[in-house]
Design a protein around this motif. Structure first.
Motif, PDB file in Angstrom:
ATOM      1  N   GLN A   1       0.855  -1.185   0.000  1.00  0.00           N
ATOM      2  CA  GLN A   1       0.000   0.000   0.000  1.00  0.00           C
ATOM      3  C   GLN A   1       0.893   1.237   0.000  1.00  0.00           C
ATOM      4  O   GLN A   1       2.037   1.161   0.463  1.00  0.00           O
TER       5      GLN A   1
ATOM      6  N   ASP B   1       4.026   1.939   2.337  1.00  0.00           N
ATOM      7  CA  ASP B   1       4.623   0.708   2.866  1.00  0.00           C
ATOM      8  C   ASP B   1       6.109   0.662   2.510  1.00  0.00           C
ATOM      9  O   ASP B   1       6.494   0.993   1.382  1.00  0.00           O
TER      10      ASP B   1
ATOM     11  N   ASN C   1       6.864   0.730  11.835  1.00  0.00           N
ATOM     12  CA  ASN C   1       5.579   0.022  11.750  1.00  0.00           C
ATOM     13  C   ASN C   1       4.966   0.096  10.342  1.00  0.00           C
ATOM     14  O   ASN C   1       3.831  -0.282  10.133  1.00  0.00           O
ATOM     15  N   ARG C   2       5.778   0.605   9.375  1.00  0.00           N
ATOM     16  CA  ARG C   2       5.358   0.534   7.963  1.00  0.00           C
ATOM     17  C   ARG C   2       6.180  -0.500   7.191  1.00  0.00           C
ATOM     18  O   ARG C   2       5.985  -0.675   5.996  1.00  0.00           O
TER      19      ARG C   2
ATOM     20  N   ARG D   1       7.234  -3.669   5.522  1.00  0.00           N
ATOM     21  CA  ARG D   1       6.545  -4.889   5.079  1.00  0.00           C
ATOM     22  C   ARG D   1       7.521  -5.987   4.673  1.00  0.00           C
ATOM     23  O   ARG D   1       7.165  -7.157   4.614  1.00  0.00           O
TER      24      ARG D   1
ATOM     25  N   HIS E   1       4.617  -5.814  11.926  1.00  0.00           N
ATOM     26  CA  HIS E   1       3.722  -4.809  11.361  1.00  0.00           C
ATOM     27  C   HIS E   1       2.349  -4.984  12.019  1.00  0.00           C
ATOM     28  O   HIS E   1       1.905  -6.114  12.220  1.00  0.00           O
ATOM     29  N   PRO E   2       1.663  -3.862  12.348  1.00  0.00           N
ATOM     30  CA  PRO E   2       0.401  -3.981  13.085  1.00  0.00           C
ATOM     31  C   PRO E   2      -0.683  -4.781  12.336  1.00  0.00           C
ATOM     32  O   PRO E   2      -1.540  -5.387  12.988  1.00  0.00           O
ATOM     33  N   VAL E   3      -0.668  -4.762  11.022  1.00  0.00           N
ATOM     34  CA  VAL E   3      -1.705  -5.483  10.262  1.00  0.00           C
ATOM     35  C   VAL E   3      -1.155  -6.781   9.665  1.00  0.00           C
ATOM     36  O   VAL E   3      -1.786  -7.836   9.770  1.00  0.00           O
ATOM     37  N   TYR E   4       0.025  -6.708   9.057  1.00  0.00           N
ATOM     38  CA  TYR E   4       0.527  -7.848   8.267  1.00  0.00           C
ATOM     39  C   TYR E   4       1.479  -8.763   9.041  1.00  0.00           C
ATOM     40  O   TYR E   4       1.935  -9.771   8.511  1.00  0.00           O
ATOM     41  N   GLY E   5       1.808  -8.391  10.266  1.00  0.00           N
ATOM     42  CA  GLY E   5       2.731  -9.224  11.048  1.00  0.00           C
ATOM     43  C   GLY E   5       4.177  -8.967  10.653  1.00  0.00           C
ATOM     44  O   GLY E   5       4.489  -7.966   9.987  1.00  0.00           O
TER      45      GLY E   5
END
Ligand SMILES: *Cc1c(COP(=O)(O)O)cnc(C)c1O
Length: 397
Positions: free
Chosen positions: A94, A97, A143-144, A146, A172-176
């Motif tokens: 995204q 990222d 935290n961005r 990926r 990462h907060p969403v993708y691990g």
């Protein structure tokens, strides 16, 4: 170290092969490759079959390669560049990222991040190995982040487990945890801590370009992974993406290339043994020579010596190092390269998009000197090259 008399004697035996450097050296081919290619063409003369769609022996080459590397899957592609694009697209980046990429690198990896819509965060190299420095990854992970995308730059593995540990510590907060992907274009056949290069991490991309450790008629590549989803994605996207309903184009390998690849793979370990033989013999010839550090191979590595990378002392950085490269070429006919200075210095599009943020790597690269090495080099030729290099360094004073 060689004595002056030995140097003089070695220089009298000028090699009959022009030992160039990247991108001018090819692989070793034999009758086996010629027969394999001819058979594949003969099979395709059946009008009801033609070359088929990723037909035999492409799956056989993939299976043999996966077994060699030790992964569940291997997906053949037409070259490493599109393979890298496919793996970067599989991340579904995204805007904003981040992907950590070492700046001491070929242009392929950062360009692929750009193409996949991500942001390159340049990583510094380790001064002894020229590999992405885990300590700098730790500083730059956010935290961005990926993906961490090291390159096995001279054919020696980057410390994959160190990056994976860092990724696991900072998910990462969403993708691990950031995915660790290896660019092994130069490292086919190398090993790391008891595994083959290509086993560790989420995915690895290999090149079979004419100048690499093994080749499939000048172009070709492979993606290895243990992740079925990535393998399915790659397999589909190399053929327009209908299987996973994603954007895709045609990046397939031909069956003639795969047939040759099977034969090259059988010889790969012997090619790597040859490279290591030449590298170690050269280490002995150059041991103790003033002003250079020999290639560093840490414990646990099985360096493939795609490139033989020396480091010259600080006083010889830049201009003097460049002078040695010119003398080696002009006066002795031996190719040397710097592979590579930070890629943002050779590609403006990378500097414009992602800046120039690795001052240490710029300094390290100004002292790097990769001297021609090939598995088919004879002892005499290796002695000639070593004697030539010592002579050039002596001229610097
Ligand atoms: C050669 C190379 C590539 C590109 O490989 P192709 O098969 O020519 O696309 C990518 N990365 C590195 C480090 C390389 O040396």
């Amino acid at each position: 170290m060689m004595t002056q008399a030995e140097i003089a004697a070695a220089l009298k035996k000028r090699p009959t092969v022009a030992w160039r450097s990247e991108p001018l050296l090819g692989s070793i081919y034999g009758q086996e490759e010629i027969d394999a290619a001819t058979n594949a063409i003969k099979e395709a003369m059946d009008i009801s079959q033609g070359f088929g769609f990723s037909a035999s022996p492409i799956p056989e080459f993939e299976a043999a390669f996966a077994e060699y590397v030790g992964t569940k899957y291997a997906v053949a592609v037409n070259s490493a560049g599109p393979g890298i694009d496919i793996v970067m697209r599989a991340l579904k980046l995204q805007p904003g990222d981040e992907v950590i990429v070492p700046s001491i690198n070929y242009q392929a990896a950062p360009l692929a991040v750009l193409g996949a819509g991500g942001k390159v965060v340049w990583g510094e190299a380790d001064p002894k190995t020229y590999l992405l420095d885990p300590a700098d990854v730790e500083r730059k992970i956010t935290n961005r982040t990926r993906c961490i995308f090291p390159v096995h730059i001279h054919g020696m593995s980057a410390p994959m487990d160190a990056y994976m540990e860092i990724a696991a510590k900072h998910p990462h907060p969403v993708y691990g945890p950031a995915k660790v992907v290896g660019d092994a274009a130069r490292a086919c056949g190398g090993g790391y801590k008891g595994t083959k290069i290509g086993k560790m991490g989420w995915g690895t991309i290999f090149s079979f370009h004419t100048m690499k450790n093994m080749t499939t008629l000048g172009e070709g590549g492979m993606i290895t992974t243990d992740d079925q989803e990535l393998a399915d994605y790659a397999r589909s996207v190399r053929m327009y993406g209908s299987g996973v309903e994603a954007w895709g184009t045609s990046n397939v390998m031909t069956k003639v290339q795969a047939a040759v690849g099977i034969e090259q793979l059988k010889k790969l370990d012997s090619f790597i043994d040859g490279r290591r033989r030449v590298a170690y013999a050269r280490n002995k010839l150059l041991a103790g020579v003033e002003g250079i550090e020999l290639p560093y191979e840490p414990e646990g590595q099985h360096h493939s010596y795609y490139l033989y990378a020396l480091t010259v002392k600080k006083e010889w950085a830049g201009e003097k190092r460049n002078q040695v490269i010119k003398w080696m070429n002009d006066d002795f006919g031996v190719g040397c390269v710097v592979a590579n200075a930070p890629s943002y210095n050779s590609r403006r599009i990378l500097a414009e998009n992602f800046g120039k943020t690795t001052p240490l790597s710029e300094e390290y690269a100004s002292r790097m000197l990769c001297v021609s090495l090939h598995p088919a080099m004879s002892d005499d030729d290796n002695r000639y090259i070593s004697a030539a290099l010592i002579t050039c360094l002596q001229r610097l004073g």
